[in-house]
Motif scaffolding. Sequence first.
Motif, short mmCIF file in Angstrom:
data_model
loop_
_atom_site.label_atom_id
_atom_site.label_comp_id
_atom_site.label_asym_id
_atom_site.label_seq_id
_atom_site.Cartn_x
_atom_site.Cartn_y
_atom_site.Cartn_z
N GLN A 165 0.76 -1.26 0.01
CA GLN A 165 0.02 -0.13 -0.01
C GLN A 165 0.81 1.23 0.04
O GLN A 165 1.63 1.37 0.96
CB GLN A 165 -0.91 -0.02 1.42
CG GLN A 165 -2.04 -1.21 1.26
CD GLN A 165 -2.61 -0.96 2.49
OE1 GLN A 165 -3.92 -1.24 2.50
NE2 GLN A 165 -2.03 -1.10 3.79
N TYR A 166 0.55 2.22 -0.93
CA TYR A 166 1.40 3.50 -1.12
C TYR A 166 0.22 4.57 -0.36
O TYR A 166 1.22 5.72 0.08
CB TYR A 166 1.46 3.92 -2.52
CG TYR A 166 2.55 2.97 -3.17
CD1 TYR A 166 3.41 2.23 -2.39
CD2 TYR A 166 2.79 3.13 -4.53
CE1 TYR A 166 4.24 1.53 -3.04
CE2 TYR A 166 3.71 2.32 -5.25
CZ TYR A 166 4.54 1.56 -4.50
OH TYR A 166 5.53 0.60 -5.21
N SER A 167 -0.61 4.12 0.05
CA SER A 167 -1.54 5.29 0.53
C SER A 167 -2.66 4.48 1.29
O SER A 167 -3.10 3.39 0.95
CB SER A 167 -2.22 6.22 -0.39
OG SER A 167 -3.25 5.67 -1.10
N HIS A 168 -3.20 5.13 2.60
CA HIS A 168 -4.32 4.37 3.20
C HIS A 168 -4.74 5.50 4.32
O HIS A 168 -4.12 6.65 4.62
CB HIS A 168 -3.70 3.29 4.01
CG HIS A 168 -4.73 2.49 4.62
ND1 HIS A 168 -5.60 2.58 5.50
CD2 HIS A 168 -5.30 1.17 4.05
CE1 HIS A 168 -6.45 1.67 5.91
NE2 HIS A 168 -6.23 0.75 4.92
N LEU A 169 -5.99 5.41 4.36
CA LEU A 169 -6.80 6.38 5.68
C LEU A 169 -5.98 6.27 6.65
O LEU A 169 -5.79 7.46 7.43
CB LEU A 169 -8.35 5.94 5.79
CG LEU A 169 -9.09 6.90 6.70
CD1 LEU A 169 -9.11 8.12 5.92
CD2 LEU A 169 -10.52 6.18 6.80
N ASP A 170 -5.54 5.16 7.19
CA ASP A 170 -4.72 5.05 8.22
C ASP A 170 -3.35 5.05 7.83
O ASP A 170 -2.74 4.06 7.13
CB ASP A 170 -5.06 3.69 9.18
CG ASP A 170 -4.23 3.52 10.45
OD1 ASP A 170 -3.48 4.46 10.78
OD2 ASP A 170 -4.31 2.71 11.12
N LYS A 171 -2.64 5.99 8.13
CA LYS A 171 -1.10 6.43 7.77
C LYS A 171 -0.25 5.25 8.14
O LYS A 171 0.74 4.88 7.48
CB LYS A 171 -0.66 7.78 7.96
CG LYS A 171 -1.59 8.70 7.45
CD LYS A 171 -0.78 10.16 7.89
CE LYS A 171 -1.57 11.31 7.31
NZ LYS A 171 -1.12 12.61 7.57
N SER A 172 -0.41 4.83 9.52
CA SER A 172 0.50 3.59 9.78
C SER A 172 0.53 2.48 9.11
O SER A 172 1.27 1.61 9.13
CB SER A 172 0.04 3.32 11.38
OG SER A 172 -1.49 2.79 11.38
N LYS A 173 -0.64 2.24 8.07
CA LYS A 173 -0.73 1.03 7.29
C LYS A 173 0.05 1.21 6.02
O LYS A 173 -0.11 0.49 5.15
CB LYS A 173 -2.17 0.76 7.19
CG LYS A 173 -2.77 0.27 8.43
CD LYS A 173 -4.34 -0.21 7.99
CE LYS A 173 -5.05 -0.69 9.52
NZ LYS A 173 -4.60 -1.97 10.16
N THR A 174 0.49 2.55 5.62
CA THR A 174 1.31 2.78 4.39
C THR A 174 2.47 1.88 4.44
O THR A 174 3.12 1.78 5.21
CB THR A 174 1.61 4.16 4.44
OG1 THR A 174 0.42 5.02 4.47
CG2 THR A 174 2.29 4.43 3.03
N GLY A 175 2.67 1.05 3.66
CA GLY A 175 3.92 0.35 3.08
C GLY A 175 3.70 -1.22 3.82
O GLY A 175 4.41 -1.98 3.28
N GLN A 176 2.40 -1.24 4.10
CA GLN A 176 2.02 -2.73 4.47
C GLN A 176 1.45 -3.47 3.47
O GLN A 176 0.79 -2.62 2.32
CB GLN A 176 0.87 -2.73 5.82
CG GLN A 176 1.83 -2.14 7.04
CD GLN A 176 0.88 -2.36 8.01
OE1 GLN A 176 -0.14 -2.79 8.35
NE2 GLN A 176 1.34 -1.72 9.31
N GLN A 177 1.14 -4.66 3.73
CA GLN A 177 0.58 -5.49 2.66
C GLN A 177 -0.98 -5.20 2.67
O GLN A 177 -1.39 -5.28 3.67
CB GLN A 177 0.58 -6.93 2.80
CG GLN A 177 0.28 -7.99 1.60
CD GLN A 177 1.27 -7.64 0.32
OE1 GLN A 177 2.48 -7.33 0.81
NE2 GLN A 177 0.93 -7.96 -0.95
#
Length: 538
Positions: free
Chosen positions: A102-114
């Motif tokens: 993930q390059y973007s997400h509503l929850d910024k902490s999940k950016t970079g995660q699968q």
Amino acid sequence: MKTIFNQLTLKTKLISLICAAFIFSVVVEYVYTIHMIKKEFYHLSSQRFKDIAELVSTNHNLINQVSNPTSDNLKAIQYYTEQVRQLALVDFVVIFNMQGVQYSHLDKSKTGQQFVGGNEQKALQATSYLSTARGALSDSITASSPIYNDNKQQIGIVLVGQTRHKMNYLALKSSQPVWSLLVSFTLAVIFVCLLSRHIKMLLCGLKPNQIDQLFEEHNAIIRAVKEGIVVINRNGLISQINDEAIRILHMDKSKENIIGKPISTLIPNARLNEVMNKGIAEYNCEQNINGMVILTNRIPLFVKNKLVGAIASFRDITEIRQLSNKLTSINRDADALRSQSHEFNNKLHVIYGLAYQDNKQELVNYLEEIIGNKQPELDEISQYIKDPIITGFLNSKLSQIKELGVSLTFNINGMLAPISNHLVIHHLITILGNLIDNSLDAVHSLADKKIELNFTVQNGYFYIEIIDNGIGISEKDVQHIFQKGYSTKGDNRGMGLYLVLSCVDELGGNIQLFNLSKKKGTCFKISLPLAVLYREAS
């Protein structure tokens, strides 16, 4: 439950029934409307998500940033997707590469995660699609679109979507507000209250069970009345008729086949239409309907001063005459008994006085005088008139005539056998009684009162002749003397000779009236065919 409901007022019943119907229809309509709104809202929203995803996936800057995912580019991607999410009013805009990072997400902490969702496979296959999936933000509706670089190679995916919870909330918000339903319900209750008040005024304040009871009482009264009753409406159609009317008029149709039919076709000369059109009542009218002579009252029917029809009540005149004759006979018997009572009381006083003085010879002479005074007349009546009722009636009349001091001449020629038809006997008593009473009235003011009774049976006829020495009847009165209500003796009279003529007609006879020329007085001559007198009762 039924008993409780019947005891409720009309207003309460109407409010309860209409409110129940209103609530049921509103609930059904509301559920259906919500279902259709959600369905349409889901369709439009899904198409909007798909358009947003395709728009984002073709953004040139975003393509370059996804192709070169440096730290600054990832921040730019996060900022861009957040701007799109807020402007498009969606719950999330997610971008990830071909490996699912993930390059973007509503929850910024999940950016970079699968990426978690399981729907990325179709997008990885270079297709745009709509799906329902369970992700980090619970169940959601998502649209995906592949991202291509300048060489037409897929380098990532754009996911745009909204949670089901948010979509349901927006769908409900776009439906009819609850307050409008409450306003509609309140207006319905007010309308019902006004309607029930108007209906109650029309029903004169009666409850439904009272109306039902009143209707049953009305029908019971109509059935119990021994008079025929016919009611017509403003159009001349029969709206009510009782069983007694059907019996008297000898109608061969049932009540169901009579109601609603024109009275002019069933009872052509009923005159109810004329009474209704004139608005004037007619009382105690004789009328011949279907061969039956009736005595009828015809009255226009008004409701709140508005003419709505007419009503007729009637009885068979034969039955009325029978009752009249019975009453007349009873009254005459009572008068005769009173006369005899006065006469015998006076004679008992004389007998008591002679016995008290022990004057035996005078007592014997007086008793012989009394017994012998009536015996010839009584013997003559019983010898020639064999009917016991007529004999008894004539004996009572002789006593009355003697008590009034009237000189009586009594002649009988021929024998009158017993009569089995009681109606004929009543007619004869009506004829004799009224004519004798008229003669007594004619001579009551004279010093020398005389009445002559002549009965003759011959040539198949029974002749009656009654003569008095009164003042006679004027030529003017002779023309009207037999009319109903006409009298020379004052108001509330004029029925006697009318009844005499009616009875003579019923017996198929003839009556003649003569004023004596040589001497004052009146003579009535009546001839009655014996064949009618001895006709068996039908």
